[in-house]
Write a protein that holds these residues in place. Sequence first.
Motif, PDB file in Angstrom:
ATOM      1  N   GLU A  81       0.865  -1.177   0.000  1.00  0.00           N
ATOM      2  CA  GLU A  81       0.000   0.000   0.000  1.00  0.00           C
ATOM      3  C   GLU A  81       0.900   1.224   0.000  1.00  0.00           C
ATOM      4  N   MET A  82       0.777   2.044  -1.044  1.00  0.00           N
ATOM      5  CA  MET A  82       1.650   3.203  -1.195  1.00  0.00           C
ATOM      6  C   MET A  82       0.816   4.470  -1.109  1.00  0.00           C
ATOM      7  N   ASN A  83       1.117   5.303  -0.138  1.00  0.00           N
ATOM      8  CA  ASN A  83       0.407   6.563   0.070  1.00  0.00           C
ATOM      9  C   ASN A  83       1.366   7.733  -0.037  1.00  0.00           C
ATOM     10  N   SER A  84       0.810   8.906  -0.195  1.00  0.00           N
ATOM     11  CA  SER A  84       1.624  10.136  -0.297  1.00  0.00           C
ATOM     12  C   SER A  84       2.757   9.957  -1.290  1.00  0.00           C
ATOM     13  N   LEU A  85       2.418   9.463  -2.449  1.00  0.00           N
ATOM     14  CA  LEU A  85       3.440   9.151  -3.450  1.00  0.00           C
ATOM     15  C   LEU A  85       4.134  10.409  -3.936  1.00  0.00           C
ATOM     16  N   LYS A  86       5.433  10.248  -4.210  1.00  0.00           N
ATOM     17  CA  LYS A  86       6.269  11.334  -4.686  1.00  0.00           C
ATOM     18  C   LYS A  86       6.829  10.953  -6.055  1.00  0.00           C
ATOM     19  N   SER A  87       7.289  11.943  -6.778  1.00  0.00           N
ATOM     20  CA  SER A  87       7.848  11.676  -8.103  1.00  0.00           C
ATOM     21  C   SER A  87       9.042  10.723  -8.009  1.00  0.00           C
ATOM     22  N   GLU A  88       9.775  10.806  -6.914  1.00  0.00           N
ATOM     23  CA  GLU A  88      10.937   9.930  -6.757  1.00  0.00           C
ATOM     24  C   GLU A  88      10.568   8.478  -6.473  1.00  0.00           C
ATOM     25  N   ASP A  89       9.283   8.197  -6.293  1.00  0.00           N
ATOM     26  CA  ASP A  89       8.832   6.814  -6.154  1.00  0.00           C
ATOM     27  C   ASP A  89       8.618   6.153  -7.513  1.00  0.00           C
ATOM     28  N   THR A  90       8.735   6.931  -8.577  1.00  0.00           N
ATOM     29  CA  THR A  90       8.587   6.377  -9.912  1.00  0.00           C
ATOM     30  C   THR A  90       9.651   5.313 -10.165  1.00  0.00           C
ATOM     31  N   ALA A  91       9.213   4.114 -10.523  1.00  0.00           N
ATOM     32  CA  ALA A  91      10.133   2.994 -10.708  1.00  0.00           C
ATOM     33  C   ALA A  91       9.348   1.780 -11.171  1.00  0.00           C
ATOM     34  N   VAL A  92      10.082   0.760 -11.579  1.00  0.00           N
ATOM     35  CA  VAL A  92       9.486  -0.565 -11.762  1.00  0.00           C
ATOM     36  C   VAL A  92       9.582  -1.285 -10.415  1.00  0.00           C
ATOM     37  N   TYR A  93       8.473  -1.769  -9.948  1.00  0.00           N
ATOM     38  CA  TYR A  93       8.411  -2.449  -8.657  1.00  0.00           C
ATOM     39  C   TYR A  93       8.370  -3.963  -8.887  1.00  0.00           C
ATOM     40  N   TYR A  94       9.293  -4.646  -8.234  1.00  0.00           N
ATOM     41  CA  TYR A  94       9.423  -6.090  -8.382  1.00  0.00           C
ATOM     42  C   TYR A  94       9.056  -6.788  -7.072  1.00  0.00           C
ATOM     43  N   MET A 109      15.043 -20.709  -1.986  1.00  0.00           N
ATOM     44  CA  MET A 109      15.442 -20.078  -3.239  1.00  0.00           C
ATOM     45  C   MET A 109      14.696 -18.756  -3.397  1.00  0.00           C
ATOM     46  N   ASN A 110      15.295 -17.839  -4.143  1.00  0.00           N
ATOM     47  CA  ASN A 110      14.682 -16.533  -4.384  1.00  0.00           C
ATOM     48  C   ASN A 110      14.021 -16.506  -5.754  1.00  0.00           C
ATOM     49  N   TYR A 111      12.802 -16.019  -5.761  1.00  0.00           N
ATOM     50  CA  TYR A 111      12.055 -15.875  -7.004  1.00  0.00           C
ATOM     51  C   TYR A 111      11.623 -14.425  -7.163  1.00  0.00           C
ATOM     52  N   TRP A 112      11.487 -14.018  -8.431  1.00  0.00           N
ATOM     53  CA  TRP A 112      11.139 -12.631  -8.749  1.00  0.00           C
ATOM     54  C   TRP A 112       9.983 -12.574  -9.733  1.00  0.00           C
ATOM     55  N   GLY A 113       9.170 -11.541  -9.573  1.00  0.00           N
ATOM     56  CA  GLY A 113       8.176 -11.237 -10.589  1.00  0.00           C
ATOM     57  C   GLY A 113       8.804 -10.447 -11.711  1.00  0.00           C
ATOM     58  N   LYS A 114       8.017 -10.179 -12.750  1.00  0.00           N
ATOM     59  CA  LYS A 114       8.542  -9.455 -13.908  1.00  0.00           C
ATOM     60  C   LYS A 114       8.500  -7.956 -13.707  1.00  0.00           C
ATOM     61  N   GLY A 115       7.805  -7.502 -12.694  1.00  0.00           N
ATOM     62  CA  GLY A 115       7.774  -6.082 -12.387  1.00  0.00           C
ATOM     63  C   GLY A 115       6.521  -5.386 -12.874  1.00  0.00           C
ATOM     64  N   THR A 116       6.163  -4.327 -12.174  1.00  0.00           N
ATOM     65  CA  THR A 116       5.039  -3.483 -12.570  1.00  0.00           C
ATOM     66  C   THR A 116       5.480  -2.025 -12.436  1.00  0.00           C
ATOM     67  N   LEU A 117       5.153  -1.229 -13.436  1.00  0.00           N
ATOM     68  CA  LEU A 117       5.621   0.152 -13.479  1.00  0.00           C
ATOM     69  C   LEU A 117       4.695   1.063 -12.683  1.00  0.00           C
ATOM     70  N   VAL A 118       5.309   1.846 -11.824  1.00  0.00           N
ATOM     71  CA  VAL A 118       4.598   2.893 -11.085  1.00  0.00           C
ATOM     72  C   VAL A 118       5.175   4.232 -11.524  1.00  0.00           C
ATOM     73  N   THR A 119       4.319   5.097 -12.026  1.00  0.00           N
ATOM     74  CA  THR A 119       4.739   6.417 -12.474  1.00  0.00           C
ATOM     75  C   THR A 119       3.988   7.465 -11.679  1.00  0.00           C
ATOM     76  N   VAL A 120       4.735   8.337 -11.014  1.00  0.00           N
ATOM     77  CA  VAL A 120       4.127   9.395 -10.204  1.00  0.00           C
ATOM     78  C   VAL A 120       4.409  10.719 -10.892  1.00  0.00           C
ATOM     79  N   SER A 121       3.364  11.395 -11.290  1.00  0.00           N
ATOM     80  CA  SER A 121       3.516  12.673 -11.978  1.00  0.00           C
ATOM     81  C   SER A 121       3.448  13.814 -10.975  1.00  0.00           C
ATOM     82  N   SER A 122       4.303  14.793 -11.189  1.00  0.00           N
ATOM     83  CA  SER A 122       4.359  15.936 -10.244  1.00  0.00           C
ATOM     84  C   SER A 122       3.550  17.105 -10.750  1.00  0.00           C
TER      85      SER A 122
END
Length: 122
Positions: A81-94, A109-122
Amino acid sequence: QVQLVESGGGLVQAGGSLRLSCVASGSIFRINAMGWYRQAPGKQRELVAAVTSGGSTNYADSVKGRFTSSRDNAKNTVYLEMNSLKSEDTAVYYCYAALIPGDWGTKVMNYWGKGTLVTVSS
């Protein structure tokens, strides 16, 4: 075969909120930690949040007080849950999971997802 699939990314204005989900599927004996990393353009991947099977959490200093991660162990799912998002939070989240695959075992063992893009516009 174990798979991690993220959902919930998208475009949001600064100050807004988003909720990411990640489901682990396949043959899984036990999941230890689950959590989230992110990678912004031109930067290294960094830990955002980690949740143990008992629900203990660890957060990056940059997101403390704004992000909350939780797990539903019955559903092999972790949330962010991401609140008070800032432009610097823009990233691909894995999403990641430290788990023991198969019907039984001891090797984590470690497993990873392919990622989801979060874009925060200022």
